[in-house]
Design a protein around this motif. Structure first.
Motif, PDB file in Angstrom:
ATOM      1  N   ILE A  86       0.864  -1.177   0.000  1.00 49.99           N
ATOM      2  CA  ILE A  86       0.000   0.000   0.000  1.00 49.99           C
ATOM      3  C   ILE A  86       0.900   1.227   0.000  1.00 49.99           C
ATOM      4  CG2 ILE A  86      -1.792   1.256   1.233  1.00 49.99           C
ATOM      5  CD1 ILE A  86      -2.694  -1.384   2.434  1.00 49.99           C
ATOM      6  N   SER A  87       0.833   2.005  -1.055  1.00 51.56           N
ATOM      7  CA  SER A  87       1.748   3.136  -1.217  1.00 51.56           C
ATOM      8  C   SER A  87       1.339   4.315  -0.345  1.00 51.56           C
ATOM      9  CB  SER A  87       1.788   3.573  -2.682  1.00 51.56           C
ATOM     10  OG  SER A  87       0.558   4.177  -3.044  1.00 51.56           O
ATOM     11  N   LEU A  88       2.274   5.227  -0.165  1.00 54.52           N
ATOM     12  CA  LEU A  88       1.994   6.449   0.586  1.00 54.52           C
ATOM     13  C   LEU A  88       0.950   7.298  -0.133  1.00 54.52           C
ATOM     14  CD1 LEU A  88       5.593   7.500   1.718  1.00 54.52           C
ATOM     15  CD2 LEU A  88       3.764   6.530   3.133  1.00 54.52           C
ATOM     16  N   LYS A  89       0.929   7.198  -1.469  1.00 52.14           N
ATOM     17  CA  LYS A  89      -0.034   7.976  -2.246  1.00 52.14           C
ATOM     18  C   LYS A  89      -1.461   7.571  -1.911  1.00 52.14           C
ATOM     19  CE  LYS A  89      -1.535   9.080  -6.938  1.00 52.14           C
ATOM     20  NZ  LYS A  89      -1.307   8.898  -8.389  1.00 52.14           N
ATOM     21  N   ILE A  90      -1.716   6.271  -1.858  1.00 48.95           N
ATOM     22  CA  ILE A  90      -3.077   5.810  -1.571  1.00 48.95           C
ATOM     23  C   ILE A  90      -3.454   6.136  -0.131  1.00 48.95           C
ATOM     24  CG2 ILE A  90      -2.575   3.452  -0.808  1.00 48.95           C
ATOM     25  CD1 ILE A  90      -5.379   4.444  -3.205  1.00 48.95           C
ATOM     26  N   LEU A  91      -2.481   6.057   0.776  1.00 50.54           N
ATOM     27  CA  LEU A  91      -2.753   6.418   2.168  1.00 50.54           C
ATOM     28  C   LEU A  91      -3.083   7.900   2.288  1.00 50.54           C
ATOM     29  CD1 LEU A  91      -0.009   4.372   4.072  1.00 50.54           C
ATOM     30  CD2 LEU A  91      -2.470   3.929   4.007  1.00 50.54           C
ATOM     31  N   SER A  92      -2.390   8.715   1.495  1.00 49.65           N
ATOM     32  CA  SER A  92      -2.666  10.150   1.493  1.00 49.65           C
ATOM     33  C   SER A  92      -4.072  10.435   0.974  1.00 49.65           C
ATOM     34  CB  SER A  92      -1.632  10.875   0.625  1.00 49.65           C
ATOM     35  OG  SER A  92      -1.971  12.234   0.465  1.00 49.65           O
ATOM     36  N   LEU A  93      -4.458   9.736  -0.094  1.00 45.68           N
ATOM     37  CA  LEU A  93      -5.796   9.923  -0.651  1.00 45.68           C
ATOM     38  C   LEU A  93      -6.880   9.470   0.323  1.00 45.68           C
ATOM     39  CD1 LEU A  93      -5.174   8.759  -4.333  1.00 45.68           C
ATOM     40  CD2 LEU A  93      -5.825  11.057  -3.611  1.00 45.68           C
ATOM     41  N   LEU A  94      -6.566   8.452   1.113  1.00 46.54           N
ATOM     42  CA  LEU A  94      -7.543   7.910   2.062  1.00 46.54           C
ATOM     43  C   LEU A  94      -7.635   8.719   3.352  1.00 46.54           C
ATOM     44  CD1 LEU A  94      -6.871   4.065   1.738  1.00 46.54           C
ATOM     45  CD2 LEU A  94      -8.965   5.265   1.091  1.00 46.54           C
ATOM     46  N   THR A  95      -6.705   9.628   3.567  1.00 42.82           N
ATOM     47  CA  THR A  95      -6.666  10.384   4.827  1.00 42.82           C
ATOM     48  C   THR A  95      -7.994  11.058   5.178  1.00 42.82           C
ATOM     49  OG1 THR A  95      -4.280  10.750   4.672  1.00 42.82           O
ATOM     50  CG2 THR A  95      -5.521  12.265   6.069  1.00 42.82           C
ATOM     51  N   PRO A  96      -8.671  11.742   4.228  1.00 38.02           N
ATOM     52  CA  PRO A  96      -9.967  12.345   4.586  1.00 38.02           C
ATOM     53  C   PRO A  96     -10.989  11.321   5.077  1.00 38.02           C
ATOM     54  CG  PRO A  96      -9.169  13.243   2.509  1.00 38.02           C
ATOM     55  CD  PRO A  96      -8.279  12.094   2.849  1.00 38.02           C
ATOM     56  N   LEU A  97     -10.987  10.127   4.485  1.00 40.63           N
ATOM     57  CA  LEU A  97     -11.931   9.095   4.916  1.00 40.63           C
ATOM     58  C   LEU A  97     -11.578   8.578   6.309  1.00 40.63           C
ATOM     59  CD1 LEU A  97     -12.507   6.985   1.656  1.00 40.63           C
ATOM     60  CD2 LEU A  97     -13.834   8.905   2.550  1.00 40.63           C
ATOM     61  N   PHE A  98     -10.280   8.456   6.586  1.00 42.11           N
ATOM     62  CA  PHE A  98      -9.859   8.058   7.931  1.00 42.11           C
ATOM     63  C   PHE A  98     -10.274   9.110   8.963  1.00 42.11           C
ATOM     64  CE2 PHE A  98      -6.626   5.220   5.857  1.00 42.11           C
ATOM     65  CZ  PHE A  98      -7.010   4.051   6.489  1.00 42.11           C
ATOM     66  N   LEU A  99     -10.144  10.377   8.595  1.00 41.09           N
ATOM     67  CA  LEU A  99     -10.526  11.458   9.514  1.00 41.09           C
ATOM     68  C   LEU A  99     -12.034  11.464   9.753  1.00 41.09           C
ATOM     69  CD1 LEU A  99      -8.218  14.348   8.218  1.00 41.09           C
ATOM     70  CD2 LEU A  99      -7.982  13.059  10.355  1.00 41.09           C
ATOM     71  N   ILE A 100     -12.809  11.246   8.684  1.00 42.57           N
ATOM     72  CA  ILE A 100     -14.265  11.156   8.834  1.00 42.57           C
ATOM     73  C   ILE A 100     -14.614  10.006   9.776  1.00 42.57           C
ATOM     74  CG2 ILE A 100     -16.421  10.600   7.626  1.00 42.57           C
ATOM     75  CD1 ILE A 100     -15.254  12.029   5.164  1.00 42.57           C
ATOM     76  N   PHE A 101     -13.936   8.887   9.592  1.00 42.86           N
ATOM     77  CA  PHE A 101     -14.158   7.717  10.443  1.00 42.86           C
ATOM     78  C   PHE A 101     -13.853   8.047  11.904  1.00 42.86           C
ATOM     79  CE2 PHE A 101     -12.385   3.844  12.441  1.00 42.86           C
ATOM     80  CZ  PHE A 101     -13.510   3.031  12.385  1.00 42.86           C
ATOM     81  N   THR A 102     -12.775   8.769  12.138  1.00 42.02           N
ATOM     82  CA  THR A 102     -12.386   9.136  13.506  1.00 42.02           C
ATOM     83  C   THR A 102     -13.404  10.070  14.140  1.00 42.02           C
ATOM     84  OG1 THR A 102     -10.049   8.932  12.884  1.00 42.02           O
ATOM     85  CG2 THR A 102     -10.548  10.132  14.918  1.00 42.02           C
ATOM     86  N   ILE A 103     -13.888  11.032  13.358  1.00 44.45           N
ATOM     87  CA  ILE A 103     -14.861  12.004  13.876  1.00 44.45           C
ATOM     88  C   ILE A 103     -16.144  11.313  14.324  1.00 44.45           C
ATOM     89  CG2 ILE A 103     -16.326  13.976  13.234  1.00 44.45           C
ATOM     90  CD1 ILE A 103     -14.031  14.804  11.319  1.00 44.45           C
ATOM     91  N   GLY A 104     -16.481  10.211  13.665  1.00 39.47           N
ATOM     92  CA  GLY A 104     -17.695   9.484  14.026  1.00 39.47           C
ATOM     93  C   GLY A 104     -17.726   9.034  15.471  1.00 39.47           C
ATOM     94  N   PHE A 105     -16.550   8.882  16.077  1.00 40.33           N
ATOM     95  CA  PHE A 105     -16.492   8.456  17.478  1.00 40.33           C
ATOM     96  C   PHE A 105     -16.699   9.627  18.442  1.00 40.33           C
ATOM     97  CE2 PHE A 105     -14.197   4.976  15.421  1.00 40.33           C
ATOM     98  CZ  PHE A 105     -14.775   3.876  16.040  1.00 40.33           C
ATOM     99  N   LEU A 106     -16.479  10.857  17.968  1.00 40.93           N
ATOM    100  CA  LEU A 106     -16.602  12.014  18.858  1.00 40.93           C
ATOM    101  C   LEU A 106     -18.034  12.191  19.347  1.00 40.93           C
ATOM    102  CD1 LEU A 106     -14.316  14.619  17.031  1.00 40.93           C
ATOM    103  CD2 LEU A 106     -13.746  13.119  18.956  1.00 40.93           C
ATOM    104  N   GLY A 107     -18.990  12.094  18.415  1.00 42.40           N
ATOM    105  CA  GLY A 107     -20.386  12.231  18.808  1.00 42.40           C
ATOM    106  C   GLY A 107     -20.890  11.045  19.605  1.00 42.40           C
ATOM    107  N   PHE A 108     -20.204   9.923  19.467  1.00 42.33           N
ATOM    108  CA  PHE A 108     -20.618   8.703  20.168  1.00 42.33           C
ATOM    109  C   PHE A 108     -20.387   8.800  21.671  1.00 42.33           C
ATOM    110  CE2 PHE A 108     -18.769   4.797  22.000  1.00 42.33           C
ATOM    111  CZ  PHE A 108     -19.912   4.021  22.068  1.00 42.33           C
ATOM    112  N   PHE A 109     -19.272   9.408  22.064  1.00 42.71           N
ATOM    113  CA  PHE A 109     -18.934   9.475  23.484  1.00 42.71           C
ATOM    114  C   PHE A 109     -19.968  10.312  24.247  1.00 42.71           C
ATOM    115  CE2 PHE A 109     -14.625   8.747  21.646  1.00 42.71           C
ATOM    116  CZ  PHE A 109     -14.433   7.493  22.219  1.00 42.71           C
ATOM    117  N   GLY A 110     -20.369   9.799  25.375  1.00 47.79           N
ATOM    118  CA  GLY A 110     -21.353  10.495  26.204  1.00 47.79           C
ATOM    119  C   GLY A 110     -22.777  10.081  25.901  1.00 47.79           C
ATOM    120  N   ASN A 111     -22.962   9.277  24.865  1.00 48.81           N
ATOM    121  CA  ASN A 111     -24.295   8.782  24.523  1.00 48.81           C
ATOM    122  C   ASN A 111     -24.364   7.278  24.778  1.00 48.81           C
ATOM    123  OD1 ASN A 111     -25.639  11.216  23.312  1.00 48.81           O
ATOM    124  ND2 ASN A 111     -23.849  11.107  21.976  1.00 48.81           N
TER     125      ASN A 111
END
Length: 411
Positions: free
Chosen positions: A46-71
């Motif tokens: 898996i090249s660095l290029k594909i990881l770079s392109l996937l970064t926004p999706l990884f960040l979206i995935f991470t943000i999904g946990f923020l609203g989860f906490f406390g509920n």
């Protein structure tokens, strides 16, 4: 067994299960196992290029946990959202790995022939139906599939390969025409507005009409005028929502804008409700976000549900709570807030920008897919659609976008 045969076998397993197995959970497990197997083969990177392109999706995935906490959301809904948000990451990675070890022309042939056999299967199923007629359009769609974007891109690859290369993808003309007409007939038999829109977007992109410049702005305004005239006509004639055949299709076209954007809907009026279901879903999601202003920023989180205020007949028992909407922008906004929505738009825009690169098959079709996702996200959740296979094609194209000499070698 040669490594290429293993790749083809795994690719076919993923694609056919994705389109013909209704269970998203089973498909996710299959794709995860396939990814694990491919990484175990130790011949894929898996090249660095594909990881770079996937970064926004990884960040979206991470943000999904923020609203989860406390509920206190149910575990099953939490897992469902986690797998849904991992799906495009998994799909893009698989597409990238599948085609690392093959030549470009073999990649194009693989997509076309896979689509061809799917189209052949689809036509056989439709022909086996004793009620085959355009009047039974809705029944045909419900029984044999509402869309197949792999077939759609197979047809586009077949039609436009020769435009970019001084070569034919199939040497024998008879083979070319058999595959072409099979794909064309099958695509038509889906009676899909979304597939039609994707084809139009693709053709416009291939001929350079989706770049932002003064000429294209004028053409765009002209197209808007033509569409406006079409809708003036559609609203000037009486179309029966219970009609069959062409009239039913035109009725669907007529209500398409309202279906997505109209939110002032009488829930007790079932006719109005079902005609504008996408708008109603969006309305309920936005209404629930008002209860927690912070959700506008980081969303309501994984595991959160949308209260429809009544039991909708979406399954045998009826569903009052749903976890996703048809409108992918609302879906991402509801789960991950404005931050997630901006990241998604940024992610898709990176692929659209390929239309400004060299006029070659790979960057043009990456741009086509970027624009397609902009549109399908509005109607069928786009890259987060559980049945999406376009992401596999995108992953393959990204492999060849990083090979500067691929076109000279394969053409």
């Amino acid at each position: 067994m040669k490594i290429r045969q293993v790749i083809l076998f795994l690719f076919l397993i993923v694609v056919f299960s994705q389109l013909y197995l209704s269970s998203f959970r089973i498909n996710f497990v299959i794709q995860f196992i396939v990814l694990f197997v491919m990484l175990l083969l130790n011949e894929f990177k898996i090249s660095l290029k594909i990881l770079s392109l996937l970064t926004p999706l990884f960040l979206i995935f991470t943000i999904g946990f923020l609203g989860f906490f406390g509920n206190h959301f149910e575990f099953i809904h939490l897992v469902k959202d986690i797998t849904h948000f991992l799906k495009p990451i998994l799909g893009l990675t698989l597409g990238y790995l599948f085609f690392q070890k093959i030549e470009f022309k073999a990649f194009v042939k693989t997509i076309i022939l896979t689509g061809f056999f799917m189209a052949l299967f689809h036509i056989c199923l439709v022909l086996s139906n004793s009620k085959l007629s355009i009047e039974n359009m809705n029944e045909l769609r419900n029984d044999f599939g509402k869309d197949n974007f792999l077939e759609c891109f197979s047809l586009l690859f077949l039609c436009f390969y020769a435009k970019f290369f001084d070569d034919k993808i199939f040497k024998k003309r008879i083979a070319h025409y058999i595959i072409f007409f099979t794909l064309l007939v099958s695509c038509i038999l889906y009676f899909s507005r979304t597939m039609l829109a994707v084809v139009v977007l693709a053709v416009l992109t291939i001929y350079g009409y989706t770049k932002i410049n003064s000429r294209n702005i004028k053409i765009f305004l002209g197209l808007v005028s033509i569409v406006g005239v079409l809708y003036i006509y559609l609203f000037s004639v009486k179309l029966d929502r219970n009609a069959k055949g062409l009239e039913a299709f035109l009725y669907k076209v007529k209500i398409a804008p309202e279906e997505m954007f109209k939110t002032k809907i009488d829930r007790e009026n079932h006719k109005e409700l079902w005609d504008h279901w996408r708008g109603y879903e969006a309305k309920r999601a936005l209404k629930l976000m008002e209860e927690n202003p912070l959700s506008y920023i980081v969303g309501t989180g994984f595991g959160s549900l949308i209260d429809l205020k009544f039991k909708a007949p979406l399954d045998q028992e009826g569903m009052r709570y749903i976890s996703e909407t048809h409108n992918g922008y609302i879906y991402i906004f509801y789960k991950t807030g404005i931050i997630g929505l901006i990241l998604l738009l940024y992610f898709l825009s990176r692929f659209y920008r390929y239309t400004y690169f060299a006029y070659q098959f790979v960057p043009v079709f990456i741009g086509v897919i970027g624009l397609s996702f902009f549109f399908t996200t509005l109607t069928i959740t786009g890259i987060y659609n559980t049945r999406d296979v376009i992401v596999l094609i995108l992953g393959g194209l990204l492999v060849f976008s990083s090979r500067p000499n691929v076109f000279k070698q394969d053409s």
